[in-house]
Motif scaffolding. Structure first.
Motif, PDB file in Angstrom:
ATOM      1  N   GLY A  69      46.854 111.308  -7.894  1.00  0.00           N
ATOM      2  CA  GLY A  69      46.198 110.229  -8.611  1.00  0.00           C
ATOM      3  C   GLY A  69      44.749 110.037  -8.222  1.00  0.00           C
ATOM      4  N   SER A  70      44.178 111.028  -7.518  1.00  0.00           N
ATOM      5  CA  SER A  70      42.796 110.893  -7.041  1.00  0.00           C
ATOM      6  C   SER A  70      41.787 110.986  -8.168  1.00  0.00           C
ATOM      7  CB  SER A  70      42.497 111.973  -6.000  1.00  0.00           C
ATOM      8  OG  SER A  70      43.345 111.860  -4.890  1.00  0.00           O
ATOM      9  N   ILE A  71      42.117 111.718  -9.226  1.00  0.00           N
ATOM     10  CA  ILE A  71      41.203 111.869 -10.361  1.00  0.00           C
ATOM     11  C   ILE A  71      41.971 111.675 -11.664  1.00  0.00           C
ATOM     12  CG2 ILE A  71      39.656 113.420  -9.123  1.00  0.00           C
ATOM     13  CD1 ILE A  71      40.912 115.766 -10.631  1.00  0.00           C
ATOM     14  N   ASP A  72      41.233 111.354 -12.708  1.00  0.00           N
ATOM     15  CA  ASP A  72      41.814 111.181 -14.046  1.00  0.00           C
ATOM     16  C   ASP A  72      41.595 112.396 -14.929  1.00  0.00           C
ATOM     17  OD1 ASP A  72      42.582 108.414 -13.598  1.00  0.00           O
ATOM     18  OD2 ASP A  72      40.439 107.951 -13.710  1.00  0.00           O
ATOM     19  N   ALA A  73      40.515 113.143 -14.659  1.00  0.00           N
ATOM     20  CA  ALA A  73      40.155 114.266 -15.523  1.00  0.00           C
ATOM     21  C   ALA A  73      39.346 115.283 -14.726  1.00  0.00           C
ATOM     22  CB  ALA A  73      39.340 113.780 -16.725  1.00  0.00           C
ATOM     23  N   ALA A  74      39.303 116.509 -15.240  1.00  0.00           N
ATOM     24  CA  ALA A  74      38.508 117.562 -14.614  1.00  0.00           C
ATOM     25  C   ALA A  74      38.082 118.550 -15.683  1.00  0.00           C
ATOM     26  CB  ALA A  74      39.307 118.286 -13.531  1.00  0.00           C
ATOM     27  N   ILE A  75      36.824 118.953 -15.640  1.00  0.00           N
ATOM     28  CA  ILE A  75      36.389 120.080 -16.458  1.00  0.00           C
ATOM     29  C   ILE A  75      36.824 121.322 -15.702  1.00  0.00           C
ATOM     30  CG2 ILE A  75      34.432 121.314 -17.456  1.00  0.00           C
ATOM     31  CD1 ILE A  75      32.977 118.653 -17.665  1.00  0.00           C
ATOM     32  N   THR A  76      37.710 122.094 -16.297  1.00  0.00           N
ATOM     33  CA  THR A  76      38.314 123.200 -15.576  1.00  0.00           C
ATOM     34  C   THR A  76      38.557 124.369 -16.511  1.00  0.00           C
ATOM     35  OG1 THR A  76      40.148 123.763 -14.082  1.00  0.00           O
ATOM     36  CG2 THR A  76      40.674 122.385 -15.975  1.00  0.00           C
ATOM     37  N   TYR A  77      39.015 125.477 -15.951  1.00  0.00           N
ATOM     38  CA  TYR A  77      39.347 126.623 -16.778  1.00  0.00           C
ATOM     39  C   TYR A  77      40.639 126.359 -17.543  1.00  0.00           C
ATOM     40  CZ  TYR A  77      35.987 129.212 -13.892  1.00  0.00           C
ATOM     41  OH  TYR A  77      34.859 129.640 -13.241  1.00  0.00           O
ATOM     42  N   ARG A  78      40.689 126.852 -18.756  1.00  0.00           N
ATOM     43  CA  ARG A  78      41.907 126.732 -19.542  1.00  0.00           C
ATOM     44  C   ARG A  78      43.108 127.295 -18.770  1.00  0.00           C
ATOM     45  NH1 ARG A  78      42.698 126.344 -25.009  1.00  0.00           N
ATOM     46  NH2 ARG A  78      40.477 126.699 -25.332  1.00  0.00           N
ATOM     47  N   SER A  79      42.885 128.412 -18.095  1.00  0.00           N
ATOM     48  CA  SER A  79      43.984 129.046 -17.356  1.00  0.00           C
ATOM     49  C   SER A  79      44.573 128.108 -16.312  1.00  0.00           C
ATOM     50  CB  SER A  79      43.495 130.332 -16.685  1.00  0.00           C
ATOM     51  OG  SER A  79      42.498 130.054 -15.722  1.00  0.00           O
ATOM     52  N   MET A  80      43.739 127.332 -15.631  1.00  0.00           N
ATOM     53  CA  MET A  80      44.224 126.433 -14.594  1.00  0.00           C
ATOM     54  C   MET A  80      45.057 125.306 -15.182  1.00  0.00           C
ATOM     55  SD  MET A  80      40.786 126.366 -12.197  1.00  0.00           S
ATOM     56  CE  MET A  80      41.420 125.250 -10.950  1.00  0.00           C
ATOM     57  N   ALA A  81      44.665 124.811 -16.352  1.00  0.00           N
ATOM     58  CA  ALA A  81      45.458 123.777 -17.019  1.00  0.00           C
ATOM     59  C   ALA A  81      46.779 124.342 -17.524  1.00  0.00           C
ATOM     60  CB  ALA A  81      44.660 123.164 -18.169  1.00  0.00           C
ATOM     61  N   VAL A  82      46.726 125.531 -18.112  1.00  0.00           N
ATOM     62  CA  VAL A  82      47.936 126.141 -18.674  1.00  0.00           C
ATOM     63  C   VAL A  82      48.951 126.455 -17.589  1.00  0.00           C
ATOM     64  CG1 VAL A  82      48.835 128.217 -19.814  1.00  0.00           C
ATOM     65  CG2 VAL A  82      46.840 127.054 -20.745  1.00  0.00           C
ATOM     66  N   GLU A  83      48.511 127.123 -16.516  1.00  0.00           N
ATOM     67  CA  GLU A  83      49.467 127.563 -15.504  1.00  0.00           C
ATOM     68  C   GLU A  83      50.108 126.391 -14.775  1.00  0.00           C
ATOM     69  OE1 GLU A  83      47.135 130.059 -13.011  1.00  0.00           O
ATOM     70  OE2 GLU A  83      46.338 128.425 -11.781  1.00  0.00           O
ATOM     71  N   ARG A  84      49.436 125.234 -14.746  1.00  0.00           N
ATOM     72  CA  ARG A  84      49.995 124.064 -14.074  1.00  0.00           C
ATOM     73  C   ARG A  84      50.613 123.062 -15.044  1.00  0.00           C
ATOM     74  NH1 ARG A  84      46.153 126.349 -11.088  1.00  0.00           N
ATOM     75  NH2 ARG A  84      46.240 126.176  -8.814  1.00  0.00           N
ATOM     76  N   TYR A 115      43.362 116.398 -18.232  1.00  0.00           N
ATOM     77  CA  TYR A 115      43.464 114.986 -17.903  1.00  0.00           C
ATOM     78  C   TYR A 115      44.867 114.647 -17.420  1.00  0.00           C
ATOM     79  CZ  TYR A 115      45.537 114.611 -22.593  1.00  0.00           C
ATOM     80  OH  TYR A 115      46.336 114.784 -23.705  1.00  0.00           O
ATOM     81  N   ASN A 116      44.935 113.557 -16.681  1.00  0.00           N
ATOM     82  CA  ASN A 116      46.190 113.060 -16.142  1.00  0.00           C
ATOM     83  C   ASN A 116      46.738 111.995 -17.072  1.00  0.00           C
ATOM     84  OD1 ASN A 116      48.311 112.054 -14.656  1.00  0.00           O
ATOM     85  ND2 ASN A 116      47.141 111.778 -12.759  1.00  0.00           N
ATOM     86  N   SER A 117      47.765 112.333 -17.807  1.00  0.00           N
ATOM     87  CA  SER A 117      48.307 111.401 -18.805  1.00  0.00           C
ATOM     88  C   SER A 117      49.030 110.218 -18.174  1.00  0.00           C
ATOM     89  CB  SER A 117      49.263 112.139 -19.743  1.00  0.00           C
ATOM     90  OG  SER A 117      50.354 112.697 -19.016  1.00  0.00           O
ATOM     91  N   GLU A 118      49.197 110.256 -16.851  1.00  0.00           N
ATOM     92  CA  GLU A 118      49.913 109.177 -16.167  1.00  0.00           C
ATOM     93  C   GLU A 118      48.967 108.110 -15.615  1.00  0.00           C
ATOM     94  OE1 GLU A 118      52.441 110.949 -13.266  1.00  0.00           O
ATOM     95  OE2 GLU A 118      53.626 112.056 -14.753  1.00  0.00           O
ATOM     96  N   THR A 119      47.659 108.291 -15.807  1.00  0.00           N
ATOM     97  CA  THR A 119      46.707 107.274 -15.356  1.00  0.00           C
ATOM     98  C   THR A 119      45.986 106.677 -16.563  1.00  0.00           C
ATOM     99  OG1 THR A 119      44.837 108.807 -15.100  1.00  0.00           O
ATOM    100  CG2 THR A 119      46.323 108.543 -13.208  1.00  0.00           C
ATOM    101  N   ALA A 120      45.517 105.444 -16.391  1.00  0.00           N
ATOM    102  CA  ALA A 120      44.796 104.781 -17.481  1.00  0.00           C
ATOM    103  C   ALA A 120      43.528 105.540 -17.830  1.00  0.00           C
ATOM    104  CB  ALA A 120      44.469 103.338 -17.089  1.00  0.00           C
ATOM    105  N   GLY A 121      42.818 106.031 -16.811  1.00  0.00           N
ATOM    106  CA  GLY A 121      41.597 106.785 -17.065  1.00  0.00           C
ATOM    107  C   GLY A 121      41.868 108.073 -17.809  1.00  0.00           C
ATOM    108  N   GLY A 122      42.946 108.767 -17.444  1.00  0.00           N
ATOM    109  CA  GLY A 122      43.304 109.996 -18.134  1.00  0.00           C
ATOM    110  C   GLY A 122      43.632 109.751 -19.590  1.00  0.00           C
ATOM    111  N   ARG A 123      44.339 108.668 -19.846  1.00  0.00           N
ATOM    112  CA  ARG A 123      44.687 108.345 -21.240  1.00  0.00           C
ATOM    113  C   ARG A 123      43.437 107.978 -22.047  1.00  0.00           C
ATOM    114  NH1 ARG A 123      49.148 106.176 -18.428  1.00  0.00           N
ATOM    115  NH2 ARG A 123      48.247 104.084 -18.356  1.00  0.00           N
ATOM    116  N   ARG A 124      42.460 107.385 -21.397  1.00  0.00           N
ATOM    117  CA  ARG A 124      41.200 107.088 -22.108  1.00  0.00           C
ATOM    118  C   ARG A 124      40.501 108.385 -22.530  1.00  0.00           C
ATOM    119  NH1 ARG A 124      40.626 103.352 -17.626  1.00  0.00           N
ATOM    120  NH2 ARG A 124      41.166 101.234 -18.323  1.00  0.00           N
ATOM    121  N   VAL A 125      40.505 109.370 -21.650  1.00  0.00           N
ATOM    122  CA  VAL A 125      39.908 110.659 -21.995  1.00  0.00           C
ATOM    123  C   VAL A 125      40.650 111.288 -23.164  1.00  0.00           C
ATOM    124  CG1 VAL A 125      39.484 113.012 -21.164  1.00  0.00           C
ATOM    125  CG2 VAL A 125      38.987 111.057 -19.676  1.00  0.00           C
ATOM    126  N   ALA A 126      41.972 111.240 -23.124  1.00  0.00           N
ATOM    127  CA  ALA A 126      42.781 111.817 -24.203  1.00  0.00           C
ATOM    128  C   ALA A 126      42.506 111.121 -25.526  1.00  0.00           C
ATOM    129  CB  ALA A 126      44.260 111.717 -23.854  1.00  0.00           C
TER     130      ALA A 126
END
Length: 311
Positions: free
Chosen positions: A206-221, A123-134
């Motif tokens: 800022g195009s998306i707030d969240a993504a179901i993705t691989y753990r590796s993609m979240a970690v490396e970025r 999730y994107n912690s810098e968007t309102a939608g991302g913070r809702r997911v968190a």
């Protein structure tokens, strides 16, 4: 059920990997050539056609560990398999994010299983939608997505395994959380789809707030993410039968089933340079720092493995 948790990974620089992913890399064309088992002209680099989720690890991990020059091209794994099966690409090494693709459209005589992964909700912690997911956390991350207060990004299930695994996760989540709505039917829209190599980078725009993705993609970025229960994340080999209840039909009629996420690779030409690169690739010493899991039993070879690799 477990207490809601969200895991944060410190942001690190990934400019080089992102630029390579967004812009693409040199193609694995047919000029060098070499169908399975044929010797290759080693005046050219060793060519690798790989899953998009491997791109950063290979560009910034593997490349530095080998002496040979590499030509790396990344796409969704289903597209990778089709490009080779249809003769549009002729790489030395093919690596995919789902070994099921080696049972069609590609059918190599052998392959190596070399890494595993699992799904998370980045999730994107810098968007309102991302913070809702968190804030919704492990037990309710889907609620802001279903309500339309958080925008989800995903990849095309017809082009890569992450796309159909996202659908599997939504189906398994419906059962696990006992939701009133079928999440696999309620959540997906065509507007959510991005190429795998560009998915997580949509957070930057800022195009998306969240993504179901691989753990590796979240970690490396360096993106924050919500861990999913083992019943959903496709990361637990002990739950293979439960995962397999979810299916997806690819163009052409092949039906893929849910299962533990396993990466596979095969070599299609025979030279010392290709063997050296392949062995370094599947040994995977570089993979853990990019968020992949490397079980002690890996690499695990399947099929009629060439003697030079089997020994």
């Amino acid at each position: 059920m477990s207490t809601p948790t969200a895991q944060s990974v410190g942001r690190r620089s990934f400019l080089a990997g992102a630029v390579a992913a967004l812009g693409g890399v040199s193609g694995c064309g047919g000029a060098r050539g070499g169908s399975d088992g044929r010797s290759a002209d080693r005046s050219d680099p060793v060519s690798m056609l790989v899953a998009g989720s491997l791109n950063n690890a290979l560009e910034n991990g593997l490349r530095a560990t080998v002496d040979e020059r590499l030509r790396i091209e990344a796409h969704g794994s289903t597209r990778v398999a089709r490009l080779v099966a249809e003769g549009q690409k002729d790489p030395d090494i093919v690596s995919v994010a789902d070994v099921a693709l080696f049972d069609g459209p590609l059918r190599p005589a052998w392959h190596a299983e070399f890494a595993t992964n699992s799904l998370v909700v980045a999730y994107n912690s810098e968007t309102a939608g991302g913070r809702r997911v968190a804030e919704a956390g492990r037990e309710a991350w889907f609620r802001p997505i279903v309500s339309g207060t958080a925008d989800l990004g995903r990849t095309d299930p017809d082009l890569d395994p992450l796309g159909y695994r996202t659908l599997f996760a939504l189906e398994l989540a419906t059962e696990y959380y006992d939701t009133d709505r079928d999440l696999r039917a309620a959540v997906p829209t065509r507007e959510q789809i991005y190429p795998e190599t560009q998915l997580v980078s949509q957070f930057e725009t800022g195009s998306i707030d969240a993504a179901i993705t691989y753990r590796s993609m979240a970690v490396e970025r360096g993106y924050e993410y919500v861990d999913l229960p083992a019943e959903i994340d496709l990361g637990d080999p002990a739950r293979a039968d439960a995962y397999a209840r979810a299916t997806y039909e690819l163009p052409g009629g092949k039906v893929v089933r849910g299962g533990p996420i396993t990466y596979g690779s095969t070599s299609r030409s025979d030279s010392e340079a290709v063997r050296d690169v392949f062995e370094a690739h599947v040994a995977g010493e570089y993979l853990p720092q990019y968020g992949f899991e490397r079980p002690e039993t890996y690499p695990r070879y399947r099929g009629d493995v060439p003697g030079a690799l089997a020994n």
